[in-house]
Design an enzyme around this catalytic site. Structure first.
Site, short mmCIF file in Angstrom:
data_model
loop_
_atom_site.label_atom_id
_atom_site.label_comp_id
_atom_site.label_asym_id
_atom_site.label_seq_id
_atom_site.Cartn_x
_atom_site.Cartn_y
_atom_site.Cartn_z
N ARG A 195 -25.03 -3.16 7.81
CA ARG A 195 -24.64 -4.52 7.44
C ARG A 195 -24.88 -5.52 8.57
O ARG A 195 -24.84 -6.72 8.35
CB ARG A 195 -23.17 -4.53 7.00
CG ARG A 195 -22.93 -3.72 5.74
CD ARG A 195 -21.45 -3.36 5.57
NE ARG A 195 -20.60 -4.49 5.35
CZ ARG A 195 -20.04 -4.81 4.18
NH1 ARG A 195 -20.29 -4.08 3.11
NH2 ARG A 195 -19.26 -5.84 4.07
N LYS A 202 0.85 -1.19 0.00
CA LYS A 202 0.00 0.00 0.00
C LYS A 202 0.89 1.25 0.00
O LYS A 202 1.86 1.34 0.75
CB LYS A 202 -0.91 -0.01 1.23
CG LYS A 202 -2.12 0.90 1.13
CD LYS A 202 -3.10 0.61 2.25
CE LYS A 202 -4.37 1.44 2.08
NZ LYS A 202 -5.36 1.15 3.13
N GLU A 242 -19.08 -6.66 10.37
CA GLU A 242 -20.04 -5.95 11.22
C GLU A 242 -21.06 -6.89 11.84
O GLU A 242 -21.48 -6.69 13.00
CB GLU A 242 -20.75 -4.86 10.41
CG GLU A 242 -19.87 -3.70 10.01
CD GLU A 242 -19.08 -3.95 8.73
OE1 GLU A 242 -18.30 -3.07 8.33
OE2 GLU A 242 -19.26 -5.03 8.12
#
Length: 641
Positions: free
Chosen positions: A404, A290, A376
């Site tokens: 969610r 990243k 979640e």
């Protein structure tokens, strides 16, 4: 920021590519140059707009390779979450608008189907790409005019259960599709869980495989039928000895990798071979970094995930200075104080320790803070289990992500009346992240549940008291919402004091019309009151604090002493105003001709812009509140230009 600080990039190869079709004539050496220029252009653009930088830099070579080998938009390249899609947008006809990213009337910071045919599937939440890719795949099998489907999903997003549900189904169906696992050991926060450890072992136990060996191993899966049995026997003998993706193969995927996701000499031949020969579902495990290629992003703990505008040379970000603390920080510091008094308080986040402020909590109480990854649903039921064990869990999840876990809120928390405390960050409209991240619906879906207490902080001081209220509430679930960004700059209490459940507060006494505010629109309501006061029409202002249970005594008082009532909230229809309307209707108030209006978000998804612009387009800023009062009282007012 001056142009001299961020000079225009020189991109002769990229200048020749307006659409992916233009890449087909480039040599591999030219594709490498294209990748270098694409990285420079991405850095330059985000330095001027702000946005998600690190994820895009990590997939530059992968983006080039996918578009060079596959044939978008007929082939569907689906970017999970969408944080990493800026290089993709540059290559797909949107370079001329890339410096409008996340701005009003500009490009979305995520993939968006209405923006381009190259954005095959919209995404702002994670773990959806494999399901979507399988949908495209089976559409093709049933005759739809579409080609290959390629899902690009990060290792953090793979921790979401939906990704495994999709892989299980795809393996069962056995149809040709591709999943690129973009493994950078970093989602927004460091990934957690057994899957992350498994992926680490896959490449820690041996070097990244030589491309020839990778190609040879992949090709083995596509041998003629007569040779496959021997290959299977050999593979079983070697399985315990060699690096390999056993987990994914058990799910029905041919595993290829790990391969260096920044090496086009590996990626291009591999993708070309797979495109030519693959028959069933294939998982390509790529290793990336990243923030790759920009030292200031690579050196940051989050890999340069999200950034304000910045100076390319120094990496220094340009951020407006505020005297008010952020709501997120106020929540975290308040929770730390409550936890110091009560060792049963624990905190749960779903892959957002920084965004929810729980990183601060974890520094004080590491054993009492749990990051469950991008999961979640698990976060909610895990919190329910903690509550059932006698702990006092604070489940801190953004409004848009809490959606969610709604079934778990209903089934595992509300029905059992377990005292889970829901800290709902990013309530209301959130600005540049747009519709995918807007916290528009939590009031409606939480306040509809029996036994759920639902609060909204009007300012940062109120948030301190609501954290204390939640900590003290043990008879059932409770939720409190607060927005993104800085507070109002109000005086802060030394410590939180639990509020009386279901009781609002009077802010200012007035006449004729009352405004009952729920949440941080209170600041705009007070601005509107000043303007109305100049007209001799100062309304009464009250802060509801609670959407459930309603303060019916306060509502009765406002109705009795005024000819009209306006409710205002930072949420969609079906929330606070609907509950007030239901109460007034049941009391027969409307039968007597009482005037009532409810100001809520419009019945549309509002595109990204600044939060102020979004609320203006929603009709919820101070001048529009003023106009609503005047309209309700029958006072003529000139329309805004």
């Amino acid at each position: 920021m001056s142009d001299s600080a961020n000079p225009v990039t020189v991109t002769p190869t990229l200048d020749r590519v307006r659409l992916p079709a233009d890449m087909k004539g480039l040599s591999d050496a030219e594709l490498k140059k294209l990748a270098d220029e694409l990285r420079a252009e991405t850095i330059s653009a985000v330095s001027q707009t702000g946005g998600h930088l690190g994820a895009g830099l990590g997939v530059v070579e992968l983006t080039v390779a996918l578009h060079a080998v596959f044939d978008a938009p007929r082939d569907k390249i689906i970017w999970d979450v969408g944080h990493q899609c800026y290089p993709h947008k540059i290559l797909t006809g949107r370079r001329d608008r890339i410096r409008t990213l996340r701005m009003k009337d500009g490009l979305s910071g995520f993939t968006k189907r209405s923006e381009s045919p190259y954005d095959a599937f919209g995404a702002g939440h994670s773990s959806t790409s494999i399901s979507a890719a399988l949908g495209f795949t089976m559409g093709r099998e049933l005759g739809a005019e579409t080609g290959d489907a390629i899902a690009v999903i990060g290792d953090g997003a793979m921790s979401g259960g939906m990704a495994f549900e999709a892989m299980n189904h795809a393996g069962h169906l056995g149809k040709r599709m591709f999943v690129v696992l973009n493994d950078n050991e970093m989602s927004i926060a460091p990934p957690v869980g057994a899957l992350s450890s498994y992926l680490t072992r896959l490449y820690a136990e041996g070097p990244v495989q030589d491309l020839k060996e990778v190609a040879k191993g992949a090709a083995r899966a596509f041998l003629p039928e007569a040779f496959q049995e021997g290959a299977r026997r050999a593979k079983e003998m070697l399985k315990g000895m060699a690096i390999g993706g056993t987990l994914f193969e058990e799910l029905g995927f041919t595993y290829v990798g790990p391969v260096d996701g920044h090496d086009l000499d590996q990626l291009l031949p591999l993708l070309r071979m797979l495109k030519t020969r693959a028959k069933g579902p294939v998982l390509i495990h790529t290793l990336t970094k990243k923030g790759k290629g920009y030292a200031h992003a690579e050196s940051r703990p989050d890999g340069g995930h999200a950034t304000a505008k910045f100076d390319v040379a120094t990496g220094a970000q340009v951020k407006a200075v505020s005297n008010a603390p952020s709501y997120t920080k106020v929540f975290a510091e308040s929770l730390i104080k409550e936890a110091a008094k009560d060792e049963k308080i624990v905190a749960i986040t779903a892959a957002m320790p920084d965004g929810t402020g729980l990183k601060l909590f974890a520094e004080h109480y590491p054993r009492r803070c749990f990051d469950v990854g991008i999961a979640e649903q698990h976060a909610v039921t895990f919190s329910a289990g903690l509550a059932a064990s006698g702990m006092k869990p604070f489940c801190a999840i953004y409004s848009t992500f809490l959606q969610r876990g709604y079934d778990q809120i209903v089934h595992d928390v509300a029905i059992q009346r377990l005292p889970v405390r829901f800290a709902i960050d990013r309530a209301g409209l959130v600005g540049a992240d747009g519709a995918t991240h807007a916290g528009s619906f939590d009031v409606g879906f939480m306040a509809s549940l029996p036994g759920m207490v639902v609060m909204a902080a009007a300012d940062e001081a109120e948030l301190v008291h609501m954290v204390a209220t939640a900590a003290a509430h043990d008879s059932g679930p409770i939720a409190f919402r607060y927005p993104r960004g800085e507070g109002m700059g109000v005086d802060m209490p030394e410590t939180g004091v639990p509020l009386e459940i279901g009781k609002g507060r009077m802010i200012a006494e007035g006449g004729r019309v009352a405004i009952l505010s729920y949440g941080t629109r209170l600041a705009e309501v007070l601005k509107a009151r000043e303007a109305l006061q100049a007209r001799g029409l100062a309304p009464t202002i009250a802060d509801a604090r609670f959407a459930k249970p309603l303060d019916t005594d306060l509502i009765d008082q406002l109705v009795a002493n005024h000819e009209a009532l306006i409710c205002i909230e930072e949420g969609a229809i079906g929330g606070f105003g609907s509950h007030v309307s239901k109460y007034l209707s049941d009391q027969g108030v409307f039968d007597r001709g009482f005037k009532f209006r409810s100001m809520v978000l419009p019945d549309t998804f509002i595109d990204h812009a600044s939060a102020d612009d979004m609320y203006r387009s929603a009709g919820m800023d101070a001048p529009q509140i003023e106009a609503k009062v005047l309209e309700l009282l029958g006072v003529a007012v000139a329309k805004r230009a």
